[in-house]
Motif scaffolding. Structure first.
Motif, PDB file in Angstrom:
ATOM      1  N   TYR A 186      30.372  37.485  34.215  1.00 57.43           N
ATOM      2  CA  TYR A 186      30.117  35.815  34.214  1.00 57.43           C
ATOM      3  C   TYR A 186      31.320  34.980  33.602  1.00 57.43           C
ATOM      4  CZ  TYR A 186      25.545  37.329  35.729  1.00 57.43           C
ATOM      5  OH  TYR A 186      24.422  37.879  36.228  1.00 57.43           O
ATOM      6  N   ALA A 187      32.561  35.540  33.831  1.00 55.59           N
ATOM      7  CA  ALA A 187      33.688  34.927  33.322  1.00 55.59           C
ATOM      8  C   ALA A 187      33.941  33.705  33.360  1.00 55.59           C
ATOM      9  CB  ALA A 187      35.022  35.857  33.686  1.00 55.59           C
ATOM     10  N   PHE A 188      33.604  33.082  34.387  1.00 56.75           N
ATOM     11  CA  PHE A 188      33.685  31.372  34.794  1.00 56.75           C
ATOM     12  C   PHE A 188      32.680  30.690  34.383  1.00 56.75           C
ATOM     13  CE2 PHE A 188      36.307  34.193  37.323  1.00 56.75           C
ATOM     14  CZ  PHE A 188      37.566  33.512  37.338  1.00 56.75           C
ATOM     15  N   SER A 189      31.622  31.275  33.570  1.00 60.80           N
ATOM     16  CA  SER A 189      30.365  30.508  33.112  1.00 60.80           C
ATOM     17  C   SER A 189      30.996  29.848  31.797  1.00 60.80           C
ATOM     18  CB  SER A 189      29.317  31.313  32.729  1.00 60.80           C
ATOM     19  OG  SER A 189      28.561  31.675  34.013  1.00 60.80           O
ATOM     20  N   ASN A 190      31.822  30.287  31.062  1.00 56.60           N
ATOM     21  CA  ASN A 190      32.540  29.683  29.731  1.00 56.60           C
ATOM     22  C   ASN A 190      33.956  30.181  29.764  1.00 56.60           C
ATOM     23  OD1 ASN A 190      32.745  28.707  27.357  1.00 56.60           O
ATOM     24  ND2 ASN A 190      30.882  29.326  26.514  1.00 56.60           N
ATOM     25  N   ILE A 191      34.726  29.560  30.411  1.00 61.00           N
ATOM     26  CA  ILE A 191      36.002  29.747  30.567  1.00 61.00           C
ATOM     27  C   ILE A 191      36.848  29.587  29.264  1.00 61.00           C
ATOM     28  CG2 ILE A 191      38.240  29.139  31.770  1.00 61.00           C
ATOM     29  CD1 ILE A 191      36.786  28.488  34.146  1.00 61.00           C
ATOM     30  N   TYR A 192      36.496  28.446  28.511  1.00 63.80           N
ATOM     31  CA  TYR A 192      37.042  28.108  27.181  1.00 63.80           C
ATOM     32  C   TYR A 192      36.923  29.422  26.383  1.00 63.80           C
ATOM     33  CZ  TYR A 192      37.904  26.094  22.718  1.00 63.80           C
ATOM     34  OH  TYR A 192      38.176  25.681  21.553  1.00 63.80           O
ATOM     35  N   ARG A 193      35.835  29.752  26.319  1.00 65.96           N
ATOM     36  CA  ARG A 193      35.393  31.041  25.307  1.00 65.96           C
ATOM     37  C   ARG A 193      35.998  32.455  25.693  1.00 65.96           C
ATOM     38  NH1 ARG A 193      29.146  32.450  23.877  1.00 65.96           N
ATOM     39  NH2 ARG A 193      29.472  33.345  25.799  1.00 65.96           N
ATOM     40  N   LEU A 194      36.184  32.563  27.090  1.00 66.12           N
ATOM     41  CA  LEU A 194      36.922  33.560  27.538  1.00 66.12           C
ATOM     42  C   LEU A 194      38.208  33.571  27.103  1.00 66.12           C
ATOM     43  CD1 LEU A 194      36.447  36.092  29.419  1.00 66.12           C
ATOM     44  CD2 LEU A 194      37.267  34.747  31.191  1.00 66.12           C
ATOM     45  N   LYS A 248      39.820  32.352  24.638  1.00 66.94           N
ATOM     46  CA  LYS A 248      40.100  32.891  23.332  1.00 66.94           C
ATOM     47  C   LYS A 248      39.989  34.399  22.957  1.00 66.94           C
ATOM     48  CE  LYS A 248      37.875  30.207  20.371  1.00 66.94           C
ATOM     49  NZ  LYS A 248      36.737  29.395  19.701  1.00 66.94           N
ATOM     50  N   ASP A 249      38.953  34.927  23.948  1.00 69.38           N
ATOM     51  CA  ASP A 249      38.718  36.266  23.424  1.00 69.38           C
ATOM     52  C   ASP A 249      39.800  37.515  24.099  1.00 69.38           C
ATOM     53  OD1 ASP A 249      36.463  35.484  22.042  1.00 69.38           O
ATOM     54  OD2 ASP A 249      35.450  35.777  23.678  1.00 69.38           O
ATOM     55  N   LEU A 250      40.741  36.922  25.027  1.00 70.48           N
ATOM     56  CA  LEU A 250      41.608  37.673  25.810  1.00 70.48           C
ATOM     57  C   LEU A 250      42.797  37.847  25.284  1.00 70.48           C
ATOM     58  CD1 LEU A 250      40.973  36.240  29.752  1.00 70.48           C
ATOM     59  CD2 LEU A 250      39.929  38.252  28.578  1.00 70.48           C
ATOM     60  N   ASN A 251      43.448  39.163  25.345  1.00 70.24           N
ATOM     61  CA  ASN A 251      44.861  39.170  24.846  1.00 70.24           C
ATOM     62  C   ASN A 251      45.676  38.562  25.807  1.00 70.24           C
ATOM     63  OD1 ASN A 251      45.212  41.148  26.819  1.00 70.24           O
ATOM     64  ND2 ASN A 251      44.093  42.860  25.541  1.00 70.24           N
ATOM     65  N   LYS A 252      47.220  38.869  25.426  1.00 70.10           N
ATOM     66  CA  LYS A 252      48.172  38.118  26.425  1.00 70.10           C
ATOM     67  C   LYS A 252      48.275  38.813  27.592  1.00 70.10           C
ATOM     68  CE  LYS A 252      52.897  36.848  26.035  1.00 70.10           C
ATOM     69  NZ  LYS A 252      54.321  37.201  25.062  1.00 70.10           N
ATOM     70  N   GLU A 273      45.702  40.319  29.453  1.00 70.52           N
ATOM     71  CA  GLU A 273      44.388  39.665  30.191  1.00 70.52           C
ATOM     72  C   GLU A 273      44.670  38.270  30.598  1.00 70.52           C
ATOM     73  OE1 GLU A 273      41.098  42.756  27.999  1.00 70.52           O
ATOM     74  OE2 GLU A 273      41.704  41.052  27.319  1.00 70.52           O
ATOM     75  N   LYS A 274      45.313  37.695  29.468  1.00 68.99           N
ATOM     76  CA  LYS A 274      45.423  36.114  30.078  1.00 68.99           C
ATOM     77  C   LYS A 274      46.205  35.902  31.174  1.00 68.99           C
ATOM     78  CE  LYS A 274      44.564  33.824  25.566  1.00 68.99           C
ATOM     79  NZ  LYS A 274      45.235  33.353  24.404  1.00 68.99           N
ATOM     80  N   MET A 275      47.201  36.659  31.489  1.00 68.31           N
ATOM     81  CA  MET A 275      48.016  36.682  32.430  1.00 68.31           C
ATOM     82  C   MET A 275      47.245  37.078  33.765  1.00 68.31           C
ATOM     83  SD  MET A 275      51.759  38.123  31.265  1.00 68.31           S
ATOM     84  CE  MET A 275      52.428  38.280  32.750  1.00 68.31           C
ATOM     85  N   GLU A 276      46.622  37.848  33.845  1.00 67.61           N
ATOM     86  CA  GLU A 276      45.596  38.383  34.873  1.00 67.61           C
ATOM     87  C   GLU A 276      44.686  37.300  35.204  1.00 67.61           C
ATOM     88  OE1 GLU A 276      42.570  42.376  35.955  1.00 67.61           O
ATOM     89  OE2 GLU A 276      43.481  42.020  33.999  1.00 67.61           O
ATOM     90  N   PHE A 277      44.145  36.851  34.373  1.00 68.99           N
ATOM     91  CA  PHE A 277      43.014  35.669  34.389  1.00 68.99           C
ATOM     92  C   PHE A 277      43.500  34.361  35.078  1.00 68.99           C
ATOM     93  CE2 PHE A 277      41.071  31.842  32.706  1.00 68.99           C
ATOM     94  CZ  PHE A 277      39.866  31.933  33.349  1.00 68.99           C
ATOM     95  N   GLU A 278      44.844  34.103  34.521  1.00 69.69           N
ATOM     96  CA  GLU A 278      45.159  32.897  35.124  1.00 69.69           C
ATOM     97  C   GLU A 278      45.652  33.141  36.924  1.00 69.69           C
ATOM     98  OE1 GLU A 278      45.618  29.993  34.061  1.00 69.69           O
ATOM     99  OE2 GLU A 278      45.177  30.864  32.012  1.00 69.69           O
ATOM    100  N   LYS A 279      45.906  34.313  37.156  1.00 72.90           N
ATOM    101  CA  LYS A 279      45.820  34.529  38.702  1.00 72.90           C
ATOM    102  C   LYS A 279      44.731  34.651  39.267  1.00 72.90           C
ATOM    103  CE  LYS A 279      48.306  37.884  41.821  1.00 72.90           C
ATOM    104  NZ  LYS A 279      49.048  39.089  42.016  1.00 72.90           N
ATOM    105  N   VAL A 280      43.637  35.151  38.597  1.00 69.38           N
ATOM    106  CA  VAL A 280      42.284  35.287  39.243  1.00 69.38           C
ATOM    107  C   VAL A 280      41.628  33.927  39.246  1.00 69.38           C
ATOM    108  CG1 VAL A 280      40.042  36.280  38.823  1.00 69.38           C
ATOM    109  CG2 VAL A 280      41.903  37.784  38.702  1.00 69.38           C
ATOM    110  N   PHE A 281      42.185  33.039  38.256  1.00 69.62           N
ATOM    111  CA  PHE A 281      41.506  31.507  38.236  1.00 69.62           C
ATOM    112  C   PHE A 281      41.962  30.899  39.472  1.00 69.62           C
ATOM    113  CE2 PHE A 281      41.558  27.122  36.844  1.00 69.62           C
ATOM    114  CZ  PHE A 281      40.408  27.078  36.462  1.00 69.62           C
ATOM    115  N   LYS A 282      43.240  31.200  39.864  1.00 66.81           N
ATOM    116  CA  LYS A 282      43.690  30.482  41.116  1.00 66.81           C
ATOM    117  C   LYS A 282      42.865  30.863  42.413  1.00 66.81           C
ATOM    118  CE  LYS A 282      48.379  29.992  39.414  1.00 66.81           C
ATOM    119  NZ  LYS A 282      49.999  30.266  39.929  1.00 66.81           N
TER     120      LYS A 282
END
Length: 591
Positions: A111-119, A121-125, A127-136
Motif C-alpha cells: 500500500y505504498a501509494f496510500s500515503n506517499i508522503y510518509r513513504l 520519509k522512510d525510504l533510503n536514497k 529506494e527513493k530512486m526506484e520509487f520515482e520510476k515506479v511512481f511514473k
C-alpha cells in the motif's frame, strides 16, 4: 523571362530531390545524418529538417520504420552507426511491464501509494530512486484508469495487489456499513493505513504502548503525538476502555462520562471497568446524594432511561442543574473515602491483558458483540488487583493536579491562587505547609485559608491550623528538612510529627510497609532521622530517641523565641518611627 523559367525549374528540381529518397542507399542516408549532426552539434533532426537539398527529417522517419519492421536490408554495421547517433526508435514499454514493476515494488512496500508522503520519509536514497520510476508507472496507469482505458481485468489485478491509492481492495466496505464509519473517516483510514487489517495491527500496538506508560503524563504525551491519527479520531468506534460487566455499550459510555467529569480524564482513559462498577456506583449515589441530586446525575450522564427520571428533573433549567452539580454533587462525590471505594473496581490493563482481550474481541466497539461469561472470567483472572488497581495513585499524581480541579466555592479563590503563582497542588504545597503560610499569600484571608485546608484534607493532605494544634501533637515533620515528596508521603500516611513517626516505625521494614514509600524515600527518612540523633533499627535506642527529640524541641523553642524577638523589635521600630513623625508634625504646626 528565361531567368524566371530557370529559377522555377531549379525550385522544382530541389523539391523533387527533397522528397525522392530512392536514389540513396541506407549507408548514404546515414552519411547524411552524420554530416548534419557534425555540422549542427547543438541541434537534432526534426520531421521538416532540410540538409543538402534533402528532407532528412522525413528520410529518418521512413528509415527507422523500415528498419524496425525489417522491410529493408541493412547490415549490423549500419545498425550500429544508427544506434551510436541515437537515431533508432525507442521501444515503448507495454502496460504489462509497468504493472509488473509496480507490483514488485508494492510487494516490498504494501500500500505504498496510500500515503506517499510518509513513504518518501522512510525510504533510503536508492529506494527513493526506484520509487520515482515506479511512481511514473503508477501515474500513467492511474490516468489510463481515469479515462476508462484500463481493461477491467488489469484493474481487478491491481486492486488485489496491495498497491494502494486508487487501486485498493474495498475490504472496508462491509465494516463501513457494520460500524457506521463516515466517508471522511474511511478516507483517513485508507490514507494512513491502506486497509483495515493494517489499522487493527497498529491499534493493538498503540494500546499496548499506552498500557506500558509509566504515568498519565506519558499517556497524555503519546496521545498528543497521535492526535491527527485515525486511532485517536473519536468518530471511529475503536475500543478505548475495557468493560467486563454485563451492561450495554451505551451504559459503559455513560459510566465513563461520569468518571471523566467527576474525577478527571486520566481516570477514564485506557482502564478496565470491573463487572460490579455500575452496581457500586448506584449504591454510592443512593447513600451519598439526595433523591433529587441522584436523579440529576442519572439524567445528565444517561445512567437511566429518560422515562425513569422524574418529570421535574427533566424540566429543570440547565443553570439550576449546573449549580446543583457543582456545589453539591461534586463536593460529595470527590471525598477521598468515596473515591477509594469506587476506584477499587477500576484497573489499569497490562500488556498481557490487552493481547488476550483483542484475541477474543475486535478492535471496534459494537453492542451486539460482547464477551462470553467464560472469556470475562478468564480476563478477570489475569488482573493483578493489588498492583493494577487504579486506586493505587502514583506518588506525583496529586501534586500534578491542576488547581482548577479543586472544587473551591468561588472564582475569586482560583484567581488568588493564579496571582500567587499557584497552578497545581504541588505549587500550593511548596508555598504553604501551614495556615500561617497561607495567610501570608496575597488575597488569602482566614476564611479562604480554612477552605483551602478543608479541600486539601479531602485529598488526604493535612495542613496544620495553628500553633496550639502543633503543641498538642508534638514536633512537626517539617523540622527534619525532608524533601517535598517524602514530606507528602508521610502526610498521606497521617504522620505529621516526629513522635508519630517514631511510634509507628521501629525498623526500615516497617517504613517500607507504608503506602507510596519506596527504597529511596525510606533511605532519605532514615538519614534525616540519623542526622538528628534518631535511629530506628533497635528498640534499645528509645533513650537516645528521647534525648534527640528533646534536642529538637529545644531547638524549635529557640527558633520560636527568636521569631518573637524579631517581631518585637519590628514593632518597636514602627512605634519609634510613628513618634518621630508626630513630633515633626507638632514642630511644623508651632512654626
Amino acid at each position: 523571362m528565361n531567368i524566371e523559367i530557370n529559377t522555377d525549374n531549379n525550385l522544382l528540381q530541389n523539391r523533387t530531390k527533397s522528397t525522392n529518397c530512392d536514389g540513396l542507399s541506407v549507408s548514404k542516408k546515414i552519411d547524411l545524418f552524420e554530416r548534419y549532426l557534425k555540422e549542427n552539434s547543438n541541434e537534432s533532426i526534426h520531421s521538416n529538417t532540410i540538409f543538402e537539398g534533402y528532407n532528412i527529417g522525413r528520410i529518418l522517419i521512413q528509415l527507422r520504420y523500415l528498419m524496425k519492421n525489417n522491410l529493408i536490408k541493412y547490415n549490423s554495421e549500419e545498425f550500429k552507426r544508427m544506434e551510436n547517433l541515437g537515431l533508432l526508435e525507442n521501444t515503448k514499454e507495454t502496460i504489462y511491464v509497468k504493472i509488473k514493476r509496480l507490483k514488485q515494488f508494492c510487494e516490498k512496500h504494501p500500500y505504498a501509494f496510500s500515503n506517499i508522503y510518509r513513504l518518501r520519509k522512510d525510504l533510503n536514497k536508492k529506494e527513493k530512486m526506484e520509487f520515482e520510476k515506479v511512481f511514473k508507472d503508477y501515474t500513467y496507469i492511474r490516468e489510463r484508469k481515469s479515462r476508462g482505458k484500463l481493461p477491467q481485468k488489469l484493474e481487478e489485478e491491481l486492486n488485489n495487489s496491495q498497491i494502494g491509492g486508487v487501486f485498493k481492495k474495498d475490504d472496508i466496505g462491509e465494516l463501513y456499513e457494520k460500524y457506521e464509519i463516515g466517508d471522511k473517516e474511511k478516507r483517513q483510514i485508507i490514507n494512513e493505513f491502506g486497509n483495515m487489517e493494517n489499522l487493527k495491527k497498529s491499534y493493538k500496538k498503540y494500546m499496548i504502548k499506552l498500557a506500558n506508560a509509566k504515568n498519565y503524563n506519558e499517556i497524555h504525551r503519546i496521545k498528543i503525538e497521535n492526535k491527527e491519527s485515525a486511532m485517536e479520531n473519536p468518530k471511529i468506534p475503536l475500543v478505548r476502555n475495557f468493560y467486563l460487566g454485563s451492561q450495554s455499550l451505551e451504559k459503559q459510555k455513560a459510566l465513563l462520562n461520569f468518571i471523566s467529569y467527576m474525577y478527571g480524564e486520566k481516570y477514564a482513559t485506557n482502564i478496565i471497568l470491573g463487572p460490579e462498577v455500575d452496581v457500586i456506583l448506584e449504591k454510592i449515589l443512593r447513600e451519598m446524594l439526595t433523591d433529587r441530586e441522584r436523579h440529576i446525575v442519572e439524567f445528565k450522564f444517561g445512567l437511566k432511561r429518560e422515562e425513569e427520571i422524574p418529570k421535574e428533573v427533566r424540566n429543570m433549567k440547565q443553570q439550576s442543574m449546573y449549580q446543583i452539580m457543582c456545589y453539591q454533587v461534586v463536593r460529595k462525590m470527590r471525598k477521598k473515602e468515596i473515591k477509594d471505594v469506587f476506584f477499587n473496581h477500576l484497573y489499569k490493563p497490562s500488556e498481557e491483558f490487552i493481547r488476550a482481550y483483542f484475541s477474543k474481541m475486535d478492535v471496534f466497539e459494537k453492542d451486539s458483540e460482547q464477551l462470553s461469561d467464560e472469556d470475562k472470567q478468564e480476563l478477570l483472572n489475569m488482573i493483578d488487583v493489588e498492583n493494577e488497581n487504579i486506586g493505587v495513585i502514583d506518588e506525583d499524581t496529586i501534586e500534578e493536579m491542576a488547581i482548577e480541579n479543586i472544587n473551591f466555592s468561588t472564582q475569586l479563590l482560583y484567581k488568588a491562587m493564579k496571582y500567587n503563582g499557584v497552578n497545581t497542588v504541588g505549587d500550593l504545597l511548596e508555598k504553604a505547609r501551614s495556615k500561617k503560610d497561607l495567610l501570608t499569600m496575597a488575597y488569602i484571608g482566614n476564611k479562604e485559608a480554612e477552605e483551602i485546608i478543608e479541600k486539601l484534607s479531602e485529598l488526604g493532605i493535612t495542613i496544620y491550623n495553628g500553633v496550639k494544634t502543633r503543641e498538642k501533637i508534638g514536633l512537626e515533620i517539617k523540622s527534619l528538612n525532608l524533601s517535598h515528596r517524602s514530606y507528602m508521603v508521610l502526610a498521606r500516611n497521617e504522620i505529621h510529627t516526629v513522635e508519630q513517626l517514631v511510634e509507628r516505625i521501629k525498623s526500615k521494614d516497617d517504613l517500607l510497609q507504608l503506602r507510596w514509600i519506596g527504597e529511596t524515600t525510606a533511605n532519605e527518612i532514615i538519614e534525616k532521622l540519623a542526622e538528628n540523633g534518631i535511629t530506628i533499627y533497635k528498640d534499645e535506642n528509645e533513650e537516645a530517641i528521647k534525648i534527640a527529640l528533646s534536642k529538637l524541641r529545644i531547638q524549635q523553642e529557640k527558633m520560636q523565641e527568636l521569631d518573637a524577638n524579631i517581631l518585637y523589635l519590628k514593632k518597636q521600630r514602627e512605634v519609634g518611627e510613628q513618634l518621630k513623625n508626630q513630633s515633626k508634625g507638632e514642630d511644623d504646626n508651632g512654626r
